[in-house]
Scaffold this active site. Structure first.
Site, PDB file in Angstrom:
ATOM      1  N   ALA A   1      15.087  60.824  40.602  1.00  9.81           N
ATOM      2  CA  ALA A   1      14.287  59.673  40.195  1.00  9.81           C
ATOM      3  C   ALA A   1      15.096  58.384  40.213  1.00  9.81           C
ATOM      4  O   ALA A   1      16.323  58.398  40.062  1.00  9.81           O
ATOM      5  CB  ALA A   1      13.752  59.922  38.788  1.00  9.81           C
TER       6      ALA A   1
ATOM      7  N   LYS B   1      10.491  58.829  28.492  1.00  2.00           N
ATOM      8  CA  LYS B   1       9.256  58.365  27.870  1.00  2.00           C
ATOM      9  C   LYS B   1       8.185  58.236  28.924  1.00  2.00           C
ATOM     10  O   LYS B   1       8.546  57.964  30.075  1.00  2.00           O
ATOM     11  CB  LYS B   1       9.467  57.022  27.149  1.00  2.00           C
ATOM     12  CG  LYS B   1      10.298  55.949  27.856  1.00  2.00           C
ATOM     13  CD  LYS B   1       9.963  55.445  29.206  1.00  2.00           C
ATOM     14  CE  LYS B   1       8.698  54.721  29.434  1.00  2.00           C
ATOM     15  NZ  LYS B   1       8.593  54.173  30.835  1.00  2.00           N
TER      16      LYS B   1
HETATM   17  N1  LIG Z   1      13.993  54.905  30.037  1.00  4.36           N
HETATM   18  C1  LIG Z   1      13.849  54.000  30.984  1.00  4.36           C
HETATM   19  O1  LIG Z   1      14.484  52.933  30.941  1.00  4.36           O
HETATM   20  C2  LIG Z   1      12.939  54.278  32.136  1.00  4.36           C
HETATM   21  C3  LIG Z   1      12.896  53.405  33.224  1.00  4.36           C
HETATM   22  C4  LIG Z   1      12.112  53.741  34.330  1.00  4.36           C
HETATM   23  C5  LIG Z   1      11.362  54.907  34.297  1.00  4.36           C
HETATM   24  N2  LIG Z   1      11.388  55.718  33.208  1.00  4.36           N
HETATM   25  C6  LIG Z   1      10.595  56.971  33.179  1.00  4.36           C
HETATM   26  O2  LIG Z   1      11.224  57.883  34.076  1.00  4.36           O
HETATM   27  C7  LIG Z   1      10.242  58.648  34.769  1.00  4.36           C
HETATM   28  C8  LIG Z   1      10.462  58.477  36.272  1.00  4.36           C
HETATM   29  O3  LIG Z   1      10.318  57.116  36.628  1.00  4.36           O
HETATM   30  P1  LIG Z   1      11.013  56.555  37.975  1.00  4.36           P
HETATM   31  O4  LIG Z   1      10.604  55.158  38.125  1.00  4.36           O
HETATM   32  O5  LIG Z   1      12.450  56.866  37.956  1.00  4.36           O
HETATM   33  O6  LIG Z   1      10.228  57.447  39.054  1.00  4.36           O
HETATM   34  P2  LIG Z   1      10.556  57.747  40.592  1.00  4.36           P
HETATM   35  O7  LIG Z   1      11.692  56.933  41.052  1.00  4.36           O
HETATM   36  O8  LIG Z   1       9.277  57.670  41.318  1.00  4.36           O
HETATM   37  O9  LIG Z   1      11.077  59.268  40.530  1.00  4.36           O
HETATM   38  C9  LIG Z   1      10.288  60.332  40.097  1.00  4.36           C
HETATM   39  C10 LIG Z   1      10.866  61.611  40.707  1.00  4.36           C
HETATM   40  O10 LIG Z   1      10.029  62.705  40.331  1.00  4.36           O
HETATM   41  C11 LIG Z   1      10.027  63.686  41.369  1.00  4.36           C
HETATM   42  N3  LIG Z   1       8.629  64.074  41.633  1.00  4.36           N
HETATM   43  C12 LIG Z   1       8.113  65.325  41.420  1.00  4.36           C
HETATM   44  N4  LIG Z   1       6.825  65.364  41.747  1.00  4.36           N
HETATM   45  C13 LIG Z   1       6.488  64.121  42.184  1.00  4.36           C
HETATM   46  C14 LIG Z   1       5.281  63.556  42.683  1.00  4.36           C
HETATM   47  N5  LIG Z   1       4.151  64.278  42.775  1.00  4.36           N
HETATM   48  N6  LIG Z   1       5.292  62.278  43.053  1.00  4.36           N
HETATM   49  C15 LIG Z   1       6.407  61.516  42.937  1.00  4.36           C
HETATM   50  N7  LIG Z   1       7.593  62.000  42.479  1.00  4.36           N
HETATM   51  C16 LIG Z   1       7.637  63.305  42.105  1.00  4.36           C
HETATM   52  C17 LIG Z   1      10.703  63.082  42.584  1.00  4.36           C
HETATM   53  O11 LIG Z   1      11.976  63.686  42.692  1.00  4.36           O
HETATM   54  P3  LIG Z   1      12.302  64.795  43.836  1.00  4.36           P
HETATM   55  O12 LIG Z   1      11.520  64.387  45.040  1.00  4.36           O
HETATM   56  O13 LIG Z   1      13.754  64.674  43.984  1.00  4.36           O
HETATM   57  O14 LIG Z   1      11.878  66.107  43.291  1.00  4.36           O
HETATM   58  C18 LIG Z   1      10.866  61.599  42.228  1.00  4.36           C
HETATM   59  O15 LIG Z   1      12.056  61.072  42.740  1.00  4.36           O
HETATM   60  C19 LIG Z   1       8.887  58.176  34.258  1.00  4.36           C
HETATM   61  O16 LIG Z   1       8.467  59.047  33.238  1.00  4.36           O
HETATM   62  C20 LIG Z   1       9.172  56.798  33.669  1.00  4.36           C
HETATM   63  O17 LIG Z   1       8.305  56.487  32.577  1.00  4.36           O
HETATM   64  C21 LIG Z   1      12.181  55.431  32.140  1.00  4.36           C
END
Ligand SMILES: NC(=O)c1ccc[n+]([C@@H]2O[C@H](COP(=O)([O-])OP(=O)(O)OC[C@H]3O[C@@H](n4cnc5c(N)ncnc54)[C@H](OP(=O)(O)O)[C@@H]3O)[C@@H](O)[C@H]2O)c1
Length: 325
Positions: A13, A98
């Site tokens: 992610a 979260k």
């Molecule tokens: N705490 C913070 O500061 C913070 C900041 C941003 C986001 N977040 C949280 O972190 C989580 C991820 O956010 P992100 O922005 O990092 O997301 P992202 O870049 O889109 O990554 C999500 C990951 O989930 C996996 N995945 C599994 N099934 C999927 C599907 N059907 N569609 C898309 N991805 C899928 C993929 O990894 P693989 O392809 O490698 O399996 C993808 O890289 C969310 O819950 C968000 O609320 C927290």
């Protein structure tokens, strides 16, 4: 000396790359041990950036690795509850991004499994581990602001990319899950209470069909009013305001990442002052707290009861967004 906690990460992610894997690498007593992705190529590409001992092409395999001591879950929101429960059933303590789940009912399922297995889980609200949050709590507790009257917290940015998980309903998109969980948790953390009343003006995106633009007003015990705007349809803004009878706090950004932040304090007695607080370590502090939960039996700083309260509020906001849709 006890060996490091060996962390495994489910999914390559963006937040894992930008903040949480660097935090695992920087945290005391932690080690990046394994990465898992839906595809081997992606897992291996990630492992070239962040060398680790094991790379898995599916999430289940990571959970069955006996060397994994703790699992970090940064998957799309719709997958949180499922993979938290799978990890707990495999005996792995979990730090999950979260929002912990999509609804209060899912958080209750997680609580039941955590209690039955005795395996801990904590929702990843890095800002609650931030020294800036500790300072805000300290100032309120000191009484310098007097009785709390008004809280405000915004978190907005313009998002048009329909491929982003935040605008995809089927993976748990929406501004309440992505942004609103922050102000809601902030209000509940500072008041230590649940709102008595809540009113919401929220709109679903015509194409996305997720809540994209939400305004919330809550009334907390003691006539404390809390107001928030969280949106994917607005110019970037995030700020927090805490107003008491005798003083106020203002800060530019608490929820967003950033190495140092300014806190403005203005009171009847001491006048106006500005403090600069280093906040760059908060993701590592979050990892270190989870390490203490695992190694020393500490209670998670973000309790499951707190996460449940947040989920109840998000259910309530989302139900009203649909009404206004
Ligand atoms: N705490 C913070 O500061 C913070 C900041 C941003 C986001 N977040 C949280 O972190 C989580 C991820 O956010 P992100 O922005 O990092 O997301 P992202 O870049 O889109 O990554 C999500 C990951 O989930 C996996 N995945 C599994 N099934 C999927 C599907 N059907 N569609 C898309 N991805 C899928 C993929 O990894 P693989 O392809 O490698 O399996 C993808 O890289 C969310 O819950 C968000 O609320 C927290």
């Amino acid at each position: 000396m006890e060996r490091e906690v060996r962390w495994g990460v489910l999914g390559c992610a963006g937040i894992a790359r930008k903040a949480m894997i660097p935090a695992i690498l920087n945290a005391k007593g932690a080690k990046l041990y394994a990465l898992a992705s839906r595809t081997r190529e992606k897992a291996e590409a990630f492992a070239r950036m962040f060398p680790c001992e094991r790379c898995y092409a599916d999430y289940k395999a990571l959970l069955t690795d006996p060397c994994v001591d703790a699992v970090y879950i940064p998957l799309p929101n719709v997958l949180h509850a499922e993979w938290v429960i799978r990890a707990l059933e495999a005996g792995k303590p979990v730090l999950c991004e979260k929002p912990l789940a999509m609804a209060a009912a899912e958080v209750r399922d997680i609580i039941a499994v955590s209690q039955r297995t005795g395996v801990p889980v904590m929702e990843g609200f890095a800002y609650l581990h931030d020294p800036l949050t500790a300072r805000i709590r300290e100032l309120i507790a000191s009484g310098v602001l007097g009785r709390l009257r008004y809280l405000e917290a915004n978190f907005c940015y313009l998002l048009k990319d329909m491929s982003n998980i935040r605008l995809r309903r089927e993976v748990g998109g929406g501004a309440t899950y992505d942004l609103g969980c922050y102000p809601i948790s902030f209000f509940r953390a500072l008041t230590g209470a649940e709102p008595l009343e809540i009113s919401v003006a929220g709109r679903l995106g015509a194409v996305s069909q997720v809540d994209e633009d939400v305004h919330v007003r809550m009334l907390f015990p003691g006539d404390v009013v809390a107001v928030s705007y969280f949106s994917f349809q607005s110019h970037w803004n995030t700020y927090n305001v805490v107003i008491g009878e005798h003083g106020l706090l203002q800060l530019g950004t608490l929820f967003d990442r950033g190495d140092q932040k300014e806190l403005i304090l203005d009171t009847d007695t001491a006048g106006r002052s500005v403090e600069t607080i280093f906040t760059g370590s908060r993701y590592a502090l979050q990892v270190e707290q989870m390490n203490r939960v695992i190694r020393e039996g500490h209670r998670p700083a973000v309790s499951l009861d707190f996460s449940l309260g947040n989920a109840v509020m998000m259910d309530s906001v989302l139900a009203r967004c649909k009404d206004h849709g």
